[in-house]
Design a protein around this motif. Structure first.
Motif, PDB file in Angstrom:
ATOM      1  N   LEU A   2       0.819  -1.210   0.000  1.00  0.00           N
ATOM      2  CA  LEU A   2       0.000   0.000   0.000  1.00  0.00           C
ATOM      3  C   LEU A   2       0.852   1.260   0.000  1.00  0.00           C
ATOM      4  O   LEU A   2       0.529   2.226  -0.692  1.00  0.00           O
ATOM      5  CB  LEU A   2      -0.937   0.009   1.207  1.00  0.00           C
ATOM      6  CG  LEU A   2      -2.027  -1.051   1.211  1.00  0.00           C
ATOM      7  CD1 LEU A   2      -2.868  -0.931   2.457  1.00  0.00           C
ATOM      8  CD2 LEU A   2      -2.893  -0.940  -0.008  1.00  0.00           C
ATOM      9  N   THR A  20      -6.660   4.129   6.748  1.00  0.00           N
ATOM     10  CA  THR A  20      -6.760   3.024   5.801  1.00  0.00           C
ATOM     11  C   THR A  20      -5.672   1.988   6.052  1.00  0.00           C
ATOM     12  O   THR A  20      -5.926   0.786   5.960  1.00  0.00           O
ATOM     13  CB  THR A  20      -6.659   3.549   4.359  1.00  0.00           C
ATOM     14  OG1 THR A  20      -7.600   4.598   4.188  1.00  0.00           O
ATOM     15  CG2 THR A  20      -6.949   2.459   3.367  1.00  0.00           C
ATOM     16  N   PHE A  21      -4.464   2.433   6.385  1.00  0.00           N
ATOM     17  CA  PHE A  21      -3.386   1.491   6.693  1.00  0.00           C
ATOM     18  C   PHE A  21      -3.742   0.632   7.902  1.00  0.00           C
ATOM     19  O   PHE A  21      -3.509  -0.574   7.906  1.00  0.00           O
ATOM     20  CB  PHE A  21      -2.078   2.226   6.958  1.00  0.00           C
ATOM     21  CG  PHE A  21      -1.434   2.812   5.734  1.00  0.00           C
ATOM     22  CD1 PHE A  21      -1.645   2.272   4.482  1.00  0.00           C
ATOM     23  CD2 PHE A  21      -0.613   3.906   5.840  1.00  0.00           C
ATOM     24  CE1 PHE A  21      -1.057   2.807   3.357  1.00  0.00           C
ATOM     25  CE2 PHE A  21      -0.013   4.464   4.724  1.00  0.00           C
ATOM     26  CZ  PHE A  21      -0.237   3.905   3.475  1.00  0.00           C
ATOM     27  N   SER A  24      -6.297  -1.841   6.915  1.00  0.00           N
ATOM     28  CA  SER A  24      -5.747  -2.849   6.016  1.00  0.00           C
ATOM     29  C   SER A  24      -5.051  -3.965   6.783  1.00  0.00           C
ATOM     30  O   SER A  24      -5.091  -5.121   6.366  1.00  0.00           O
ATOM     31  CB  SER A  24      -4.790  -2.212   5.011  1.00  0.00           C
ATOM     32  OG  SER A  24      -3.617  -1.780   5.643  1.00  0.00           O
ATOM     33  N   VAL A  25      -4.432  -3.621   7.891  1.00  0.00           N
ATOM     34  CA  VAL A  25      -3.792  -4.656   8.706  1.00  0.00           C
ATOM     35  C   VAL A  25      -4.846  -5.632   9.217  1.00  0.00           C
ATOM     36  O   VAL A  25      -4.683  -6.853   9.118  1.00  0.00           O
ATOM     37  CB  VAL A  25      -3.015  -4.028   9.884  1.00  0.00           C
ATOM     38  CG1 VAL A  25      -2.540  -5.088  10.852  1.00  0.00           C
ATOM     39  CG2 VAL A  25      -1.850  -3.211   9.370  1.00  0.00           C
ATOM     40  N   SER A  28      -6.326  -7.749   6.206  1.00  0.00           N
ATOM     41  CA  SER A  28      -5.362  -8.717   5.668  1.00  0.00           C
ATOM     42  C   SER A  28      -5.127  -9.869   6.633  1.00  0.00           C
ATOM     43  O   SER A  28      -5.035 -11.023   6.219  1.00  0.00           O
ATOM     44  CB  SER A  28      -4.041  -8.025   5.353  1.00  0.00           C
ATOM     45  OG  SER A  28      -4.230  -7.070   4.350  1.00  0.00           O
ATOM     46  N   MET A  91      -7.181   2.416  -1.643  1.00  0.00           N
ATOM     47  CA  MET A  91      -6.430   1.706  -0.613  1.00  0.00           C
ATOM     48  C   MET A  91      -7.168   0.442  -0.163  1.00  0.00           C
ATOM     49  O   MET A  91      -6.556  -0.617   0.007  1.00  0.00           O
ATOM     50  CB  MET A  91      -6.157   2.613   0.584  1.00  0.00           C
ATOM     51  CG  MET A  91      -5.207   3.737   0.305  1.00  0.00           C
ATOM     52  SD  MET A  91      -3.553   3.115  -0.018  1.00  0.00           S
ATOM     53  CE  MET A  91      -3.214   3.886  -1.571  1.00  0.00           C
ATOM     54  N   LEU A  92      -8.489   0.540   0.034  1.00  0.00           N
ATOM     55  CA  LEU A  92      -9.241  -0.649   0.445  1.00  0.00           C
ATOM     56  C   LEU A  92      -9.312  -1.685  -0.671  1.00  0.00           C
ATOM     57  O   LEU A  92      -9.270  -2.886  -0.411  1.00  0.00           O
ATOM     58  CB  LEU A  92     -10.644  -0.265   0.908  1.00  0.00           C
ATOM     59  CG  LEU A  92     -10.717   0.282   2.322  1.00  0.00           C
ATOM     60  CD1 LEU A  92     -12.147   0.639   2.690  1.00  0.00           C
ATOM     61  CD2 LEU A  92     -10.159  -0.700   3.319  1.00  0.00           C
ATOM     62  N   THR A  95      -6.075  -3.424  -0.552  1.00  0.00           N
ATOM     63  CA  THR A  95      -6.014  -4.234   0.661  1.00  0.00           C
ATOM     64  C   THR A  95      -6.742  -5.553   0.473  1.00  0.00           C
ATOM     65  O   THR A  95      -6.222  -6.617   0.829  1.00  0.00           O
ATOM     66  CB  THR A  95      -6.635  -3.470   1.849  1.00  0.00           C
ATOM     67  OG1 THR A  95      -5.879  -2.297   2.076  1.00  0.00           O
ATOM     68  CG2 THR A  95      -6.675  -4.311   3.102  1.00  0.00           C
ATOM     69  N   GLY A  99      -4.782  -8.926   0.265  1.00  0.00           N
ATOM     70  CA  GLY A  99      -5.094  -9.771   1.414  1.00  0.00           C
ATOM     71  C   GLY A  99      -5.607 -11.138   1.002  1.00  0.00           C
ATOM     72  O   GLY A  99      -5.180 -12.166   1.530  1.00  0.00           O
TER      73      GLY A  99
END
Length: 123
Positions: A2, A20-21, A24-25, A28, A91-92, A95, A99
């Motif tokens: 990302l 968003t980060f 994302s964790v 994922s 971003m999503l 992800t 993921g």
């Protein structure tokens, strides 16, 4: 991944990107944990390939469906006029794609290789 795409898209680091980060964790990890859980609790314990097949047959479709429905829910953001919502969508989208790919393709290979190595070492 990302951060690299954010750099390619010339996106500045801001609160939306950091939010968003963090999301994302969680997403994922969710995809990977479902496959890993199915692998660990597979009935076939000795043969890693059979364990892998059982894990992917039991939870692989559910992980794909979860990723697909998440993408469907986020796709409307791509049509937004606000650049913040479009960045959130990008971003999503990445992800979910990364993921699911890591959870269904990369992780099972590593689990299988790890189990084969442990069997070979007698552990």
């Amino acid at each position: 991944h990302l951060l690299g795409f954010a750099r390619v898209w010339d996106t500045r680091l801001n609160s939306v990107l950091f939010t968003t980060f963090i999301m994302s964790v969680g997403l994922s990890v969710d995809y990977c944990v479902h496959i890993a859980h199915a692998y660990v609790h597979a009935e076939e314990k000795s043969d890693p390939t059979k364990r892998l097949k059982e894990a992917l047959m039991s939870l692989g479709p559910a992980v794909f469906k979860g990723g697909f429905t998440t993408l469907l829910g986020v796709c409307l953001l791509s049509l937004a006029s606000s650049s913040v919502f479009r960045m959130f969508f990008k971003m999503l989208f990445l992800t979910v794609i990364f993921g699911v790919l890591h959870g269904v393709f990369s992780l099972p290979v590593f689990l299988c290789l790890h189990q084969k190595l442990m069997n070979r070492l007698g552990l």
